[in-house]
Design an enzyme around this catalytic site. Structure first.
Site, PDB file in Angstrom:
ATOM      1  N   SER A 182       0.591  -0.680   0.030  1.00  0.00           N
ATOM      2  CA  SER A 182       0.140  -0.093  -0.050  1.00  0.00           C
ATOM      3  C   SER A 182       0.893   1.482   0.553  1.00  0.00           C
ATOM      4  CB  SER A 182      -1.260   0.020   1.289  1.00  0.00           C
ATOM      5  OG  SER A 182      -0.263  -0.118   2.708  1.00  0.00           O
ATOM      6  N   HIS A 210      -5.176  -2.915  -3.335  1.00  0.00           N
ATOM      7  CA  HIS A 210      -4.639  -2.379  -3.998  1.00  0.00           C
ATOM      8  C   HIS A 210      -4.277  -3.049  -5.466  1.00  0.00           C
ATOM      9  CE1 HIS A 210      -3.858   1.650  -2.207  1.00  0.00           C
ATOM     10  NE2 HIS A 210      -3.529   0.587  -0.713  1.00  0.00           N
ATOM     11  N   LYS A 241     -11.416   1.328  -2.840  1.00  0.00           N
ATOM     12  CA  LYS A 241     -10.712   2.140  -3.739  1.00  0.00           C
ATOM     13  C   LYS A 241     -10.550   1.836  -5.397  1.00  0.00           C
ATOM     14  CE  LYS A 241      -7.074   0.641  -0.297  1.00  0.00           C
ATOM     15  NZ  LYS A 241      -7.122   2.001   0.438  1.00  0.00           N
TER      16      LYS A 241
HETATM   17  C1  LIG Z   1      -3.384  -3.442   1.438  1.00  0.00           C
HETATM   18  C2  LIG Z   1      -4.685  -2.843   3.087  1.00  0.00           C
HETATM   19  N1  LIG Z   1      -5.653  -3.177   3.031  1.00  0.00           N
HETATM   20  C3  LIG Z   1      -6.888  -2.944   3.538  1.00  0.00           C
HETATM   21  C4  LIG Z   1      -6.694  -1.995   3.483  1.00  0.00           C
HETATM   22  C5  LIG Z   1      -8.375  -0.650   4.394  1.00  0.00           C
HETATM   23  O1  LIG Z   1      -8.804  -0.777   3.320  1.00  0.00           O
HETATM   24  P1  LIG Z   1     -10.256  -0.080   3.734  1.00  0.00           P
HETATM   25  O2  LIG Z   1     -10.316   1.262   3.069  1.00  0.00           O
HETATM   26  O3  LIG Z   1     -11.595  -0.588   2.469  1.00  0.00           O
HETATM   27  O4  LIG Z   1     -11.038   0.059   4.922  1.00  0.00           O
HETATM   28  C6  LIG Z   1      -6.258  -0.655   2.820  1.00  0.00           C
HETATM   29  C7  LIG Z   1      -6.450   0.740   2.465  1.00  0.00           C
HETATM   30  O5  LIG Z   1      -5.580   1.873   2.572  1.00  0.00           O
HETATM   31  C8  LIG Z   1      -5.063  -1.057   2.506  1.00  0.00           C
HETATM   32  O6  LIG Z   1      -3.888  -0.094   1.911  1.00  0.00           O
END
Ligand SMILES: Cc1ncc(COP(=O)(O)O)c(C=O)c1O
Length: 276
Positions: A182, A210, A241
């Protein structure tokens, strides 16, 4: 305010200011998009996760408005009581089809999905082996679980293998990696991670927050990109996203989903998505 609380907050905020990381939130004065208004100026936006521009796509806006008109603004309950609407199930069927898995289950966000899945699946007889640069929600899920934890150096397959070799005698070994990381944006070495997991009989979880919408055929994610269907036990995704809306999901076997319906605490104890 309570004195101790006030002093603690003041001290913490002072430290943030000294480190020059204290900041005001950046407020968008327009809709999310490639150009946004900030403090009265139009600027190019390179900082969102709205990769495909779907957050304002007219078909999504119309569908959300239609669902809101027909079904209201709130689901009214947690999924296990009276909060599962037919459109929640339709969404899960579509997500399972998209990820080519038996089943899928939607959580309130990707964050709560990682918390719920990791905490509920692993107990003190188990071990988690996690990439050092995995997302904060994976780190917090690991903290919540009672399992033993090992962190391998970022994308270092020799270090991952060392941990797998050392972790004998556990009921379950789970390797966890982001599909696309991320913060750095690099792609996990998934074929090697899957091969090592199989060699040491470990389960594999990939957080494709992502990669979904970005990698693979029709944006199916990193598992599809590397053609690893059937070799990743747990796929996590988010709708927040590339899909432009909100909500996390797990994709995997029917058994995994059935288990999480009964044991995934954010699923059990937090209200489901509004219809829109
Ligand atoms: C790799 C990863 N997993 C989970 C999340 C969390 O997702 P959400 O924004 O739907 O809570 C993110 C968000 O930044 C992320 O980058």
């Amino acid at each position: 305010m309570n004195d101790a609380l006030e002093q603690m907050l003041e001290k913490q905020i002072d430290q943030l200011k000294k480190k020059k990381v204290f900041r005001a939130l950046t407020v968008l004065e327009s809709a999310q998009g490639p150009h946004v208004q900030i403090r009265g100026r139009t600027v190019i936006n390179l900082a969102s996760n709205n990769y495909l521009g779907l957050a304002t796509h007219p078909r999504l806006v119309a569908a959300a408005a239609k669902a809101t008109r027909e079904l209201g603004v709130g689901a009214g309950a947690v999924r296990t009581i009276a909060g599962t609407l037919r459109i929640h199930q339709e969404l899960e069927e579509k997500l399972a089809e998209f990820k080519q898995t038996e089943a899928a289950l939607v959580f309130q966000s990707g964050f709560t999905c990682n918390l719920g899945v990791i905490e509920s699946l692993l107990s003190k007889e188990d071990v988690i082996i996690s990439d050092a640069l995995n997302h904060a929600s994976i780190i917090d899920g690991i903290r919540l679980s009672k399992a033993e934890r090992r962190i391998y150096r970022h994308s270092d397959m020799a270090d991952l293998e060392k941990h797998l070799r050392e972790c004998q005698g556990y009921r379950l070994r789970l390797v966890i990696t982001d599909g696309v990381f991320s913060m750095d944006g690099d792609i996990a070495k998934l074929p090697a991670i899957a091969a090592l997991s199989e060699k040491y009989n470990a389960a594999l979880m990939v957080d494709d927050a992502h990669s979904s919408g970005v990698l693979g055929r029709h944006g199916k994610g990193s598992v599809d990109h590397f053609n690893l269907h059937g070799r990743v036990d747990i796929q996590v995704g988010t709708l927040s996203k590339a899909i432009g809306v909100l909500g996390g999901y797990i994709a995997g076997s029917r058994q995994l989903v059935d288990y999480l319906i009964h044991r995934g605490r954010p699923f059990l104890f937090s209200t489901s998505h509004p219809p829109g």
